[in-house]
Design a protein around this motif. Sequence first.
Motif, PDB file in Angstrom:
ATOM      1  N   LYS A 122       0.831  -1.202   0.000  1.00  0.00           N
ATOM      2  CA  LYS A 122       0.000   0.000   0.000  1.00  0.00           C
ATOM      3  C   LYS A 122       0.861   1.246   0.000  1.00  0.00           C
ATOM      4  N   GLN A 123       0.590   2.144  -0.953  1.00  0.00           N
ATOM      5  CA  GLN A 123       1.344   3.383  -1.059  1.00  0.00           C
ATOM      6  C   GLN A 123       0.613   4.505  -0.331  1.00  0.00           C
ATOM      7  N   HIS A 124       1.364   5.281   0.452  1.00  0.00           N
ATOM      8  CA  HIS A 124       0.782   6.361   1.240  1.00  0.00           C
ATOM      9  C   HIS A 124       1.420   7.696   0.861  1.00  0.00           C
ATOM     10  N   LEU A 125       0.652   8.743   1.100  1.00  0.00           N
ATOM     11  CA  LEU A 125       1.136  10.102   0.887  1.00  0.00           C
ATOM     12  C   LEU A 125       0.885  10.891   2.166  1.00  0.00           C
ATOM     13  N   TYR A 126       1.969  11.292   2.820  1.00  0.00           N
ATOM     14  CA  TYR A 126       1.879  12.119   4.027  1.00  0.00           C
ATOM     15  C   TYR A 126       1.719  13.568   3.578  1.00  0.00           C
ATOM     16  N   VAL A 127       0.640  14.218   4.030  1.00  0.00           N
ATOM     17  CA  VAL A 127       0.364  15.599   3.616  1.00  0.00           C
ATOM     18  C   VAL A 127       0.156  16.458   4.853  1.00  0.00           C
ATOM     19  N   ASN A 128       1.147  17.263   5.211  1.00  0.00           N
ATOM     20  CA  ASN A 128       1.006  18.187   6.327  1.00  0.00           C
ATOM     21  C   ASN A 128       1.332  19.622   5.918  1.00  0.00           C
ATOM     22  N   ASN A 129       1.211  19.886   4.630  1.00  0.00           N
ATOM     23  CA  ASN A 129       1.362  21.244   4.116  1.00  0.00           C
ATOM     24  C   ASN A 129       0.021  21.962   4.272  1.00  0.00           C
ATOM     25  N   PRO A 130      -0.038  23.072   5.019  1.00  0.00           N
ATOM     26  CA  PRO A 130      -1.320  23.745   5.281  1.00  0.00           C
ATOM     27  C   PRO A 130      -2.090  24.123   4.013  1.00  0.00           C
ATOM     28  N   GLU A 131      -1.363  24.513   2.958  1.00  0.00           N
ATOM     29  CA  GLU A 131      -2.047  24.903   1.727  1.00  0.00           C
ATOM     30  C   GLU A 131      -2.721  23.702   1.074  1.00  0.00           C
ATOM     31  N   LEU A 132      -2.047  22.540   1.096  1.00  0.00           N
ATOM     32  CA  LEU A 132      -2.651  21.331   0.507  1.00  0.00           C
ATOM     33  C   LEU A 132      -3.802  20.820   1.364  1.00  0.00           C
ATOM     34  N   VAL A 133      -3.661  20.947   2.686  1.00  0.00           N
ATOM     35  CA  VAL A 133      -4.756  20.547   3.575  1.00  0.00           C
ATOM     36  C   VAL A 133      -5.975  21.433   3.316  1.00  0.00           C
ATOM     37  N   THR A 134      -5.734  22.710   3.057  1.00  0.00           N
ATOM     38  CA  THR A 134      -6.828  23.612   2.701  1.00  0.00           C
ATOM     39  C   THR A 134      -7.517  23.149   1.420  1.00  0.00           C
ATOM     40  N   GLU A 135      -6.724  22.708   0.446  1.00  0.00           N
ATOM     41  CA  GLU A 135      -7.289  22.169  -0.806  1.00  0.00           C
ATOM     42  C   GLU A 135      -8.148  20.937  -0.515  1.00  0.00           C
ATOM     43  N   MET A 136      -7.647  20.046   0.342  1.00  0.00           N
ATOM     44  CA  MET A 136      -8.408  18.849   0.704  1.00  0.00           C
ATOM     45  C   MET A 136      -9.704  19.233   1.404  1.00  0.00           C
ATOM     46  N   ASN A 137      -9.647  20.280   2.219  1.00  0.00           N
ATOM     47  CA  ASN A 137     -10.824  20.735   2.962  1.00  0.00           C
ATOM     48  C   ASN A 137     -11.907  21.244   2.030  1.00  0.00           C
ATOM     49  N   GLN A 138     -11.497  21.764   0.888  1.00  0.00           N
ATOM     50  CA  GLN A 138     -12.452  22.329  -0.060  1.00  0.00           C
ATOM     51  C   GLN A 138     -12.964  21.309  -1.071  1.00  0.00           C
ATOM     52  N   SER A 139     -12.369  20.107  -1.069  1.00  0.00           N
ATOM     53  CA  SER A 139     -12.771  19.073  -2.022  1.00  0.00           C
ATOM     54  C   SER A 139     -14.086  18.431  -1.594  1.00  0.00           C
ATOM     55  N   ILE A 140     -15.009  18.268  -2.524  1.00  0.00           N
ATOM     56  CA  ILE A 140     -16.309  17.674  -2.205  1.00  0.00           C
ATOM     57  C   ILE A 140     -16.523  16.338  -2.917  1.00  0.00           C
ATOM     58  N   THR A 141     -15.481  15.817  -3.565  1.00  0.00           N
ATOM     59  CA  THR A 141     -15.642  14.591  -4.340  1.00  0.00           C
ATOM     60  C   THR A 141     -15.843  13.368  -3.433  1.00  0.00           C
ATOM     61  N   LEU A 142     -16.668  12.437  -3.877  1.00  0.00           N
ATOM     62  CA  LEU A 142     -16.846  11.168  -3.174  1.00  0.00           C
ATOM     63  C   LEU A 142     -15.717  10.196  -3.486  1.00  0.00           C
ATOM     64  N   ASP A 143     -14.824  10.595  -4.401  1.00  0.00           N
ATOM     65  CA  ASP A 143     -13.689   9.736  -4.767  1.00  0.00           C
ATOM     66  C   ASP A 143     -12.552   9.824  -3.744  1.00  0.00           C
ATOM     67  N   LEU A 144     -12.756  10.626  -2.703  1.00  0.00           N
ATOM     68  CA  LEU A 144     -11.784  10.728  -1.620  1.00  0.00           C
ATOM     69  C   LEU A 144     -12.496  10.295  -0.347  1.00  0.00           C
ATOM     70  N   GLY A 145     -12.302   9.016   0.029  1.00  0.00           N
ATOM     71  CA  GLY A 145     -13.021   8.468   1.180  1.00  0.00           C
ATOM     72  C   GLY A 145     -12.093   7.888   2.221  1.00  0.00           C
ATOM     73  N   LYS A 146     -12.660   7.173   3.187  1.00  0.00           N
ATOM     74  CA  LYS A 146     -11.861   6.555   4.240  1.00  0.00           C
ATOM     75  C   LYS A 146     -11.086   5.371   3.664  1.00  0.00           C
ATOM     76  N   PRO A 147      -9.813   5.163   4.093  1.00  0.00           N
ATOM     77  CA  PRO A 147      -9.019   4.033   3.590  1.00  0.00           C
ATOM     78  C   PRO A 147      -9.698   2.705   3.909  1.00  0.00           C
ATOM     79  N   THR A 148      -9.872   1.892   2.894  1.00  0.00           N
ATOM     80  CA  THR A 148     -10.626   0.645   3.073  1.00  0.00           C
ATOM     81  C   THR A 148      -9.916  -0.327   4.002  1.00  0.00           C
ATOM     82  N   TYR A 149      -8.577  -0.358   3.974  1.00  0.00           N
ATOM     83  CA  TYR A 149      -7.896  -1.344   4.818  1.00  0.00           C
ATOM     84  C   TYR A 149      -8.017  -0.982   6.295  1.00  0.00           C
ATOM     85  N   ILE A 150      -8.203   0.310   6.585  1.00  0.00           N
ATOM     86  CA  ILE A 150      -8.424   0.735   7.972  1.00  0.00           C
ATOM     87  C   ILE A 150      -9.881   0.502   8.369  1.00  0.00           C
TER      88      ILE A 150
END
Length: 537
Positions: A122-150
């Motif tokens: 499983k490949q992971h991407l650590y994202v702790n850049n505030p600007e990118l987190v802001t982008e994630m916060n504004q995303s409304i797509t259902l294609d970004l969900g909870k990790p299935t293995y978790i």
Amino acid sequence: MEFSSSMAMKMGSCVVVLGLITWVLYVYGNIWYKSKRVRRKLIAQGIKGPQPSFLCGNIADMQRIQAQVNNFIEAPNNGRRCNNNVNHHQFLAHDYTATLFPYFEHWRKKYGQVYTYSTGMKQHLYVNNPELVTEMNQSITLDLGKPTYITNKLAPLLGNGILRANGHSWANQRKLVAAEFFMDKVKGMVGLMIESAQPLLRKWEELISGTGTGLAEVKVDADLRDFSADVISRVCFGHSYFKGKDLFSKLRKLQKTMSDQGGFLFGLNGFRGKLFLSSKKQKQISSLEKEIESLIWSLVDERKRECSSWEKDLMQLLLEAAMADKSLGKEFSRRFIVDNCKNIYFAGHETTAIAASWSLMLLALHPQWQEKIRTEVAEVCPHGIPHADSLPLLKTVNMVIHEVLRLYPPAAFVSREAYEDIQIGDINVPKGVCLWTLIPTLHRDPENWGQDSNEFKPERFKEGVSQACKFPQAYVPFGLGPRLCLGRNFAMVQLKVVLALIISKFSFSLSPSYSHSPAYRMIVEPGHGVYIIIKKL
């Protein structure tokens, strides 16, 4: 016959060997190769990270880094476990993520705020850049969900409720649940919250009376957990905590059993069967899961018999909403009520109690903020008892809660999985990649919060979250994006009520018994509890 038997054995051996080779080729070609291809796509965008090994990825590195930190913590006189004899500024500034998740901190210092790593295939991407987190916060797509293995690991605790569901199942459940946690509904629950706090207040008063000194030492965790559980019980089923005590006990036991399996998030126990729960633990988890579901249905049925049509509680309203939607089906409605009852009990009970515990710990260290809250409560709440209309006026309480949730957010991560290729800022995230944002690190980023980011300064929220930092959307104690916690209004109101009631009746300081040791057990909680010395006003 001998020749034929020998040939058969040889042929059988060949089949086994061929099957093994085929399996290895399949693993490499269809899984490992895909993982490498995904990693190459990330590397090509300038994203760096540790080199993974075949099959294990970076698990061995994570184990090694964690072991080094554990050895250091356990060494005598190392100064990492702080108690009341240590200046409180030292342990407030203690970066507990470097203890709980040291591999993340090790790689962050080496590769920056965005990097890639892998666990197994499983490949992971650590994202702790505030600007990118802001982008994630504004995303409304259902294609970004909870990790299935978790979420698969969390199934016994959460079922397929709103905390675990993805895609259209999550969207349907959110539609049904969200309306019941709007602020106008939550304000109607304030009276129940005040009732639920009375046993805690009486217990502490009796403890003080019993000492004869005017002071008493209290371990607040269990009492706050009982308070929070009582609130959930009254809101959900219209009865007190004591009627559902067995249910809460089993939920807590299930949580501990699951989180005690070291490396819960990433399988850090290694391979050769250690990645999986022992059969004994698996049976224990399965048994608890069945007992919990049985207890929930028993409470639901009992409440149906007791209740008239005009006194409906949260679970009844949710059940009626699910039953009314004919497109969902009867089985969905049944699973919906059980799974979301578990979700609400876990999220609404455990996390709020832990947030209240951290609040009392920090306020014990900063008595000047106790006094500010006490003065405010006396001004806006008759007899020190808050009501729905007075809660918005508790500005100081609000600032303190925000600051507590910044320094010690109960949720350690925001985790997401890309179900399709998606774009976040200037990064193209390939399908199948899991994104991880470490909330405590994000909340203590000096570039966003200033050089005093490790200090307890509630006044930074005087003008609200929008003015408290450079990237306000990177303040995410309740998660981010469309999956923002639906119970955030409920949690904030509950915290305001209990803190206002406690501080209007007691003053308190940190006990010498307190040992500062945040622990991760699905949420970040005080590892050895919070002990305070209380005095009745």
